[in-house]
Design an enzyme around this catalytic site. Sequence first.
Site, PDB file in Angstrom:
ATOM      1  CD  GLU A  69       2.976   9.211   1.723  1.00  0.00           C
ATOM      2  OE1 GLU A  69       3.528   8.173   2.147  1.00  0.00           O
ATOM      3  OE2 GLU A  69       1.772   9.479   1.936  1.00  0.00           O
ATOM      4  CD  GLU A 122      -1.771   2.335   1.326  1.00  0.00           C
ATOM      5  OE1 GLU A 122      -1.250   3.016   0.388  1.00  0.00           O
ATOM      6  OE2 GLU A 122      -1.996   2.775   2.463  1.00  0.00           O
TER       7      GLU A 122
END
Lengths: 375, 375
Positions: free
Chosen positions: B144, B135
């Site tokens: 990110e 994930e």
Amino acid sequence: MGSSVNGGPGGRVSNNGVDKGVDFANYFCTYSFLYHQKEMLCDRVRMDAYYNAVFQNKEQFVGKVVLDVGTGSGILAIWSAQAGAKKVYAVEATKMSEHARELVKANGLEGVVEVIEGTVEDINLPEKVDIIISEWMGYFLLRESMFDSVIVARDRWLKPTGAMYPSHARMWLAPIKTGLGDQRINDYESSTDDWHRFLDETNTYYGVDMSVLTRPFCEEQNKYYLQTSIWNNLHPHQLIGIPGIIKEIDCLTATVEEILNVRANISSSITEEKTRLCGFAGWFDVHFRGSKQSPARLEIELTTAPSENNGTHWGQQVFLLHPTPRVGKGDDVLISFSMDRSKENHRLMEVEFGLEMRHLAGRNPQPIKKKFYIE
Amino acid sequence: MGSSVNGGPGGRVSNNGVDKGVDFANYFCTYSFLYHQKEMLCDRVRMDAYYNAVFQNKEQFVGKVVLDVGTGSGILAIWSAQAGAKKVYAVEATKMSEHARELVKANGLEGVVEVIEGTVEDINLPEKVDIIISEWMGYFLLRESMFDSVIVARDRWLKPTGAMYPSHARMWLAPIKTGLGDQRINDYESSTDDWHRFLDETNTYYGVDMSVLTRPFCEEQNKYYLQTSIWNNLHPHQLIGIPGIIKEIDCLTATVEEILNVRANISSSITEEKTRLCGFAGWFDVHFRGSKQSPARLEIELTTAPSENNGTHWGQQVFLLHPTPRVGKGDDVLISFSMDRSKENHRLMEVEFGLEMRHLAGRNPQPIKKKFYIE
């Protein structure tokens, strides 16, 4: 995933073992925003103290060489120049240095104030200085550990006859009453209640038993809600005992070893009838006395003590007790206080309280030990 | 001083030029709190999608070797084992690995799931794997930049016949109406009004003219209030045009080069009568299709699109326009979109919109260019 990500440039390990990139990313970058500079420049107590320390003691600055450690927007360097300094070195680690340079120029002082971008540990000056001025104080004085850099600057660049502005600093501690505790307890309890609902769901819908994480989760939440000191501007009437001094620093002679930790055993006698000891407030003050060779004509004090009208952006650090012992007028609270830097981040602090009650009347409760984190 | 200080361990510069210490301090540490893990574990849309991707396709996992990149609490590794995997390597960079290990044990899977603390770039496995489950999605999919690590893991450890979970990802963009803009404009204006009061005070009381900093201050505040995308869970009725796909990723073949930036030219036709184009919403979905050799029996979709009842912790990223152009049903908005990683922090993004209106009736306004930051 999906989480917060902070900014910050790359780094290298500095000689004190602290990763400089991490330190820049996490610490210095907070000072690279004008918004944050403005918050400090709007702190009237802070501004008035430094302004008066300089202009009420003009003669100390006339014709002198001054070093401003962590000049930020450049305000202290500009005041020093306006007061008559011959030369001011204004050192700033962040890109704020560029704004400071503009500000110096706009105020017609580029001939006197030299803004240098870099850490004071890395920069080089062509001469020694008569005065080091710096606003280095963090929450509860020592948080941020910025005085380390002032010490380096002092030992390298201050003349033997030089003066430190401020020249002295003190840390204070006092017993208080506050409603913050109940709030925190509620937050903690609803967080742990919610955890148990979460456990049931994860078990029911997703076939995983997470109860083994209950202890670490509660510890994490306990640390966050109940063991982390709280920023607050208290009202003087929230003080329920005599404040005590737990640390005194002579900025001219203090060493890093001296400020690495704080150890104090003080006794505070309760000044209020039947009440609850909700916790303690920690704050600081600094004084501007110049030096032996050139004492300030007028001593200026900057205090961050609880005040009705003169709160500061530092406020006080509040350390909450759970449960809250009953105390009354004349009771003594014996406090053994210790503060150390956190191993993970040398700019944050870990605090330990040892408490003993000496009640005027009745039995004395068991001694209390409690650990706190200044984040 | 007096400011926030974040934590984080020391570091070294990794081969991609990003300081690893800074990256740990700023990025990984946010995942080392159980509270944050819980937030993700409470996202039912996220949980249901991965749960069904595994258990509706059990046969894909039976007897297989699985790698979970960034296992966090270990939930995906545990599900993979429960579904029948022969061996699961669960890699986690933070101390959360210790909790994952406890959780695996408490659920009786220590014989199957091996938790490895380290970054997937640094660890070593004794064998190649059949499935990589992870994930890795950040806000608007790519924030990110965690998929970089999944790509490294895939190229090093996935068998040629292996499958990625998820297998595909898409980024979406759509025109929206929202009240967030007025709010932000007000915040920005009161901040700049306050600045001018501050200028007068500093000049009057402290003899320093700070007006030279007005431009940079307003730019800073403009970036913060008006150019930074906003997290929001929008209601579907706030979409005023046809959503368009701006990026498609095949997780089995995508390269870092492919995801370093996003470039797209799409056209969205307005579906609502006379309204205002307040800005755009960006979101993503991912699909679990298994691989060519072993396709999933049941394809599962995880979408973070605006939804009445199924919001996610990712929400949508909202990019606001000021002023807000008038649009009406049948008008076309031509969007040229580009997104790049920020130079200061490769996990954050910089976005540029180029806009042209094609009105059904009346004159077309000037093209608009606007830059945004995904912080």
